[in-house]
Design an enzyme around this catalytic site. Sequence first.
Site, PDB file in Angstrom:
ATOM      1  N   ASP A 654       0.858  -1.181   0.000  1.00  0.00           N
ATOM      2  CA  ASP A 654       0.000   0.000   0.000  1.00  0.00           C
ATOM      3  C   ASP A 654       0.897   1.234   0.000  1.00  0.00           C
ATOM      4  O   ASP A 654       2.107   1.145   0.259  1.00  0.00           O
ATOM      5  CB  ASP A 654      -0.896  -0.035   1.243  1.00  0.00           C
ATOM      6  CG  ASP A 654      -1.814   1.169   1.319  1.00  0.00           C
ATOM      7  OD1 ASP A 654      -2.330   1.591   0.267  1.00  0.00           O
ATOM      8  OD2 ASP A 654      -1.996   1.702   2.422  1.00  0.00           O
ATOM      9  N   GLU A 771      -3.479  20.816  -0.135  1.00  0.00           N
ATOM     10  CA  GLU A 771      -4.003  22.155   0.082  1.00  0.00           C
ATOM     11  C   GLU A 771      -3.570  22.679   1.447  1.00  0.00           C
ATOM     12  O   GLU A 771      -3.179  23.837   1.588  1.00  0.00           O
ATOM     13  CB  GLU A 771      -5.535  22.118   0.007  1.00  0.00           C
ATOM     14  CG  GLU A 771      -6.079  21.667  -1.323  1.00  0.00           C
ATOM     15  CD  GLU A 771      -6.266  22.817  -2.285  1.00  0.00           C
ATOM     16  OE1 GLU A 771      -7.407  23.194  -2.539  1.00  0.00           O
ATOM     17  OE2 GLU A 771      -5.254  23.364  -2.775  1.00  0.00           O
ATOM     18  N   PHE A 815     -11.460  21.213  -8.023  1.00  0.00           N
ATOM     19  CA  PHE A 815     -10.547  20.261  -8.658  1.00  0.00           C
ATOM     20  C   PHE A 815     -11.282  18.947  -8.919  1.00  0.00           C
ATOM     21  O   PHE A 815     -12.023  18.463  -8.072  1.00  0.00           O
ATOM     22  CB  PHE A 815      -9.341  20.003  -7.755  1.00  0.00           C
ATOM     23  CG  PHE A 815      -8.377  18.994  -8.306  1.00  0.00           C
ATOM     24  CD1 PHE A 815      -7.311  19.392  -9.089  1.00  0.00           C
ATOM     25  CD2 PHE A 815      -8.536  17.643  -8.058  1.00  0.00           C
ATOM     26  CE1 PHE A 815      -6.410  18.470  -9.605  1.00  0.00           C
ATOM     27  CE2 PHE A 815      -7.655  16.708  -8.556  1.00  0.00           C
ATOM     28  CZ  PHE A 815      -6.589  17.122  -9.339  1.00  0.00           C
ATOM     29  N   SER A 817     -10.627  14.954 -11.024  1.00  0.00           N
ATOM     30  CA  SER A 817      -9.590  14.099 -11.616  1.00  0.00           C
ATOM     31  C   SER A 817      -9.528  14.260 -13.123  1.00  0.00           C
ATOM     32  O   SER A 817      -8.501  13.950 -13.732  1.00  0.00           O
ATOM     33  CB  SER A 817      -9.871  12.638 -11.256  1.00  0.00           C
ATOM     34  OG  SER A 817     -11.164  12.264 -11.692  1.00  0.00           O
ATOM     35  N   LYS A 847      -4.846  27.058 -10.319  1.00  0.00           N
ATOM     36  CA  LYS A 847      -3.670  26.209 -10.144  1.00  0.00           C
ATOM     37  C   LYS A 847      -4.035  24.808 -10.595  1.00  0.00           C
ATOM     38  O   LYS A 847      -5.197  24.390 -10.530  1.00  0.00           O
ATOM     39  CB  LYS A 847      -3.215  26.194  -8.684  1.00  0.00           C
ATOM     40  CG  LYS A 847      -4.211  25.567  -7.730  1.00  0.00           C
ATOM     41  CD  LYS A 847      -3.719  25.619  -6.302  1.00  0.00           C
ATOM     42  CE  LYS A 847      -4.728  24.976  -5.349  1.00  0.00           C
ATOM     43  NZ  LYS A 847      -4.319  25.084  -3.941  1.00  0.00           N
ATOM     44  N   ARG A 876       5.263  16.813  -5.995  1.00  0.00           N
ATOM     45  CA  ARG A 876       3.977  16.988  -6.680  1.00  0.00           C
ATOM     46  C   ARG A 876       3.875  18.451  -7.098  1.00  0.00           C
ATOM     47  O   ARG A 876       3.770  19.349  -6.264  1.00  0.00           O
ATOM     48  CB  ARG A 876       2.830  16.612  -5.737  1.00  0.00           C
ATOM     49  CG  ARG A 876       2.985  15.220  -5.202  1.00  0.00           C
ATOM     50  CD  ARG A 876       2.126  14.945  -4.000  1.00  0.00           C
ATOM     51  NE  ARG A 876       0.718  14.780  -4.343  1.00  0.00           N
ATOM     52  CZ  ARG A 876      -0.173  14.227  -3.525  1.00  0.00           C
ATOM     53  NH1 ARG A 876       0.195  13.792  -2.342  1.00  0.00           N
ATOM     54  NH2 ARG A 876      -1.430  14.110  -3.885  1.00  0.00           N
ATOM     55  N   GLY A 958      -5.198   3.479  -3.404  1.00  0.00           N
ATOM     56  CA  GLY A 958      -6.471   4.063  -3.822  1.00  0.00           C
ATOM     57  C   GLY A 958      -6.346   5.519  -4.190  1.00  0.00           C
ATOM     58  O   GLY A 958      -7.340   6.172  -4.497  1.00  0.00           O
ATOM     59  N   ARG A1039      -5.968   4.130  -7.664  1.00  0.00           N
ATOM     60  CA  ARG A1039      -7.436   4.095  -7.670  1.00  0.00           C
ATOM     61  C   ARG A1039      -7.946   2.654  -7.573  1.00  0.00           C
ATOM     62  O   ARG A1039      -8.932   2.280  -8.211  1.00  0.00           O
ATOM     63  CB  ARG A1039      -7.992   4.755  -8.926  1.00  0.00           C
ATOM     64  CG  ARG A1039      -7.799   6.260  -8.983  1.00  0.00           C
ATOM     65  CD  ARG A1039      -8.535   6.981  -7.889  1.00  0.00           C
ATOM     66  NE  ARG A1039      -8.460   8.422  -7.976  1.00  0.00           N
ATOM     67  CZ  ARG A1039      -8.902   9.256  -7.039  1.00  0.00           C
ATOM     68  NH1 ARG A1039      -9.406   8.759  -5.930  1.00  0.00           N
ATOM     69  NH2 ARG A1039      -8.797  10.552  -7.180  1.00  0.00           N
ATOM     70  N   ASP A1065      -1.497  -0.860   5.972  1.00  0.00           N
ATOM     71  CA  ASP A1065      -1.765  -0.383   7.329  1.00  0.00           C
ATOM     72  C   ASP A1065      -3.237  -0.070   7.571  1.00  0.00           C
ATOM     73  O   ASP A1065      -3.603   0.269   8.691  1.00  0.00           O
ATOM     74  CB  ASP A1065      -0.957   0.882   7.604  1.00  0.00           C
ATOM     75  CG  ASP A1065      -1.532   2.101   6.883  1.00  0.00           C
ATOM     76  OD1 ASP A1065      -1.662   3.152   7.507  1.00  0.00           O
ATOM     77  OD2 ASP A1065      -1.865   1.975   5.676  1.00  0.00           O
TER      78      ASP A1065
END
EC number: 7.6.2.1
Length: 1345
Positions: A654, A771, A815, A817, A847, A876, A958, A1039, A1065
């Site tokens: 994970d 953010e 925002f 995807s 942005k 990122r 995910g 995902r 976890d």
Amino acid sequence: MSHTNQHSDNDSDLDLDLDELDPQTTSRPLSRPQPQRTASYDFAQRIPLRNLRFGGRRRPRPEDEDASDLEALVGEDDEDAERKREVGDDAPLLSNGHSSLRRTPSQSAGLYQYPDLPPRRRRNKLWNYIPFTRRRSGSLVLPISTPSSDQDADDHSPTSTRSIPIGQKPTTRYPANAISNAKYTSYSFLPRTLFNEFKFFFNLYFLLVALSQIVPALRIGYLSTYVAPLAFVISVTLGKEAYDDLLRRKRDREANAEGYRVLVFEEGGEDVGRVEGRRMRRRKRRAGSGGSERLRVAEEEEGAVEGGVGSSRVREVVKASKDLRVGDVVVLGKDMRVPADVVILKSFSTDTGTSSGVDMAKKVSSDTALVDMGTNATTPDGKLQHEAILGKELDNDTTSADPSGGGEAFIRTDQLDGETDWKLRLASPLAQTLPTSEYVRLRVTAGKPDKRVNDFVGTLELLPKSSPGAAYDPHISPPDASQPQPEEPKSLPLTIDNTAWANTVLASSTTVHAVVLYTGPQTRAALSTSPSRSKTGLLEHEINNLTKILCVLTAALSFILVALEGFDTSNPTKSSDPNALPDPDKGQHTWYITALRFLILFSTIVPISLRVNLDMGKSVYAYQIHRDAGIPGTVVRTSTIPEDLGRIEYLLSDKTGTLTRNEMVLKKVHVGTVSYGGEAMVEVGGYVRQAFARQVEDDNEGGGSRQNELFTPSAGMAGFGGATTRTRREIGIRVRDLVLALALCHNVTPTSEEDEAGQPTTAYQASSPDEIAIVQWTEQVGLRLIHRDRRSISLQFVADERVVVRVEILNVFPFTSDSKRMGIIVRFSRSLDKLRDEEGEIVFFQKGADTVMSTIVAANDWLDEETANMAREGLRTLVIGRKNLTKQQYITFTAAYSYASLALNGRDVAMAKIVKQHLEHGLDLLGVTGVEDKLQAHVKPSLELLRNAGIKIWMLTGDKVETARCVAISSKLVSRGQYIHTIANLKRKEAALDALSMLHSQPGGALLIDGQSLAIYLQHHREAFITLAVRLPAVIACRCSPTQKADIALLIRAFTRKRIACIGDGGNDVSMIQAADVGVGIVGKEGKQASLAADFSITQFSHLTKLLVWHGRNSYKRSAKLAQFVIHRGLIISVCQTVFSVASHFEPIALYRDWLLVGYATIYTMAPVFSLVLDRDVDEGLANLYPELYKELTLGRSLSYRTFFVWLGISIYQGLIIQGGCELLVPSYTATTPDATTHALTNSRGFKQMVALSYTVLIINELIMVAAEVTTWHPVMIFSILGTAAAYFGSLPFLGGYFDLTFVLGLGFWWRFAAVSAASLVPVYAGKVIRRTVRPPSYRKVRGV
């Protein structure tokens, strides 16, 4: 209708005597005093419906009894039964019978009007209350998203559609809300464990051998000789399984005992007589007051509150998690785990908000003023609710000062689906403003339990408040049309945005009331989790296969010996001794008995002590892992598979909480000409102070008229004039504009919290940790977000805590995807005095990802290069742009945008097109930011070591594609410059194979694939996908649902037949962990679900390297050596038995009997052989320095068919030398005649001399062989070998029944002993030395020996 008429109607109903409603129910006086009321959560009281349900049956009634006696008052036919299916115990009468209600044009709230109902006799239909036989109510039909094979069965299942009365006991029985990771129940423990034991041929063989001793003709020696070892082995295994399962149950009990606050609803506190008397007094006061309109209205409002029968008294209790049931209302606070699948009823703030330096007081609506335990709760925002009702994915554009100001709450779902973004959830408007005491009027209707975590369809229904004068007797005729009509039930749809699933965590500083919808095994988390299974190590399977070979050898040897003697059984035995063989009573079948007795004699070839030694060895390995100070907190939960730790070839990991901490920090910003990061961030803070501090000085110089002046982009242009150079001024302006844009363009909400010292601090809440990291950075450099609501944002200059920027929010573009960008249009206020500045400057900030922003911002020559540099560092990246808008431009955009939002078809596309046309072009490029997702400690070197060990690593998460890519690079899962092939948003199966084609020419590349595309491959191109994927050095799947993670693990296992380990976890990783050969759970911040379900529990990812490379290596190498020695020990004694049988004319006579046989496998050889579990070929430093040594373990060379046959040859050689040499060197043994009986033979002096010599050589041979195989000596090894030798020679005086002790004490015994031992050991040891010299093993190379 006027208020007067309405009131008169109410009075006419209230004047009815209770005897007129139901004479049978008014047996107690109306004036009976009531006990002292407990504190209620609402002003309204309700007439207890339960009193009216007694009919003529005045008997005590349990408080939690179901509504099974409802028809004592109203007869029930089929239509009524269908209408009343879901009525709870405390529900208003005929609450679901709204299909029979009629409304007239003169409708009024609060009164029911019923059609004519014919009298019916009471029928006691017991089967009407049995869940299997009841028909579902037809009032709501839920859509079925996907057809299933068991659809017809679901139509008759009580769980297909459930209607839940809130705060009351449901009429259908649902499972308990208990967590269970146990493998067994009290009923299944013995059957399952015994099956798991005897499904192996190894144990089944010994069971048959032990059972054969019940037959007298097959019995050889004592029965306990064969039964006791098997019983001991099975007992040890069952005891270990029971102990492990008891520990799981103990951990489950701790989780199930976690307390939660639950609201309990009781009947109203006042009786009908007291309410009636109060209303009569009010009417008299009104008549004497001259009809004051104001007083009349106030009294009518008071009567409306008091007279409602839907009210209840509410008290709060604490329930254990396991005691929660469907319909309970749970009170949740910040950072609390959601114990079951719930629907959010109400969300309200528990803090007083954050002071901003400006008056942020809000007007509280009158609707919420009466809501106790939710005074701060307000009506949810209409836009958000509309999107939720339409089933859209709810984007977070919450901008309130109170995150629950509109009934909103944030939850963290990383334990469920692995996504790190916080999710916005809404309370339904029906419940958000409803008094707590009125929750009993709510009904939730939902579909059957489903494992889809992102899908939900349901309905929340608010039943009308029952009027005390019109709702009790269905037999009376309906009033005339002039009577006010009853209020019909209200209902609103429920979507995924109104829910919180089990194991999610409430993240916002709010208090949430939620009703339990699904419990225990019916929750989304439980349905997405694979059932636990009993895991068997690869070594067990390999030994099982070797056992089959040994058994075939045993059978072949037995029949060969019988065949050599001949199958002619016509001649009777030569002796009448019952111990002699063959038995005369068996006639022609004697050879069968002879063959079976040989099988039993040679059963030591398959040594039962092998299981005892291996199981005890596993316990030693588990103890060593648990006590290792280098990996503190490690727990072995499944002690049957430690050897598999040394055979792992695929690691599925994970991301969130496993490789990363889920803590973001802004590491770098670039403004075009200069980049800032690390210590250089101080310079950014200097520019911010220079801009806004100078603004403050200018305000002071201007006197009081400028004290309230705020910063605007145009007014701040001169902030860097004066002493600075032109270059620094330009850089300062760019830095200031970038910081300002980052401080405004987001969806973050500040909240007030208390730190450990009790001091108020500002905390930030948002759907994405990125953010929050950016807003925290702007605060560090001097510009703090101090306030945000749906209309405005205020920024504070940190140096003097003065509000310097306030903007009005005009539009927010969240925002997604698909868009990969977020935008906001704001209007700057020029003064603190103005809440709204119509003439303020309008600016569009945006942005987003560099892939989409590169075409939106103005042309430049540095963006691509800098974003690529940051991406290579694993950061990122976000590109920030700005566009100034005139008032006319904004008006034009608003008109076009509003028109597009009204489109019925293609609305989203049309709105996006307008934004692109009017806003998203020619933006000023302000800069680029790089945010780092903090990795767990020592993740990079750990992944590198595992990769060098030959382990292929897959990251399954995910989270979003961009996030997964950045973490893969920053963690060095993907090496620098390695090609990453991305497959995302794949929708057609025809294009799936083409998408993979690029990887065929890039075998060293990595694959990045999203869950949607992965689902297509798993469904349509499973073999093509896995064939290519398993050859790649790294695969990143994002995902992914919990089920997809488990499917990938199972697919790799099935296709490769290799050992895989899965590590995670969160609760979303449990299925994957249980599907793996080795499941490793990390004790995470959000819970221990993965840790409890795993085979091994660790505290951080870096501990995995030691668990595999060191403990895994030792466990496998030691067990392999131990198994070979135990097999050798059984083979050599069987060869001795074979030689003796041949020499005794093929008679099935035991060479070593009773104690000699048991002692050989226990006291005389077990300790030295078992001490091999302490051996090690390399030390820990070399194992970490040369991880390539681990790669050899995966080949399985330590225990293979080759090594097995090598040891088989050694055993045959040594057995022949030992037994053959002893028979040759003991002349008296040959003097025994072939006609002697078994008893005479075994008691002869020559036989005892031969047995004494061969048995002693056999024992000492095993001890020396153990010493020869030791690589690293341990004190326990030396003690066990010397101690065992001493124990054997010390026990010789007690073996007079088997040995000729006089012969043992003579010199002739000892020279024969030395000769036979040398012949047995010297050639074997010489061959080992030659092999080590010619082809030294890898461990000897790295050790330099």
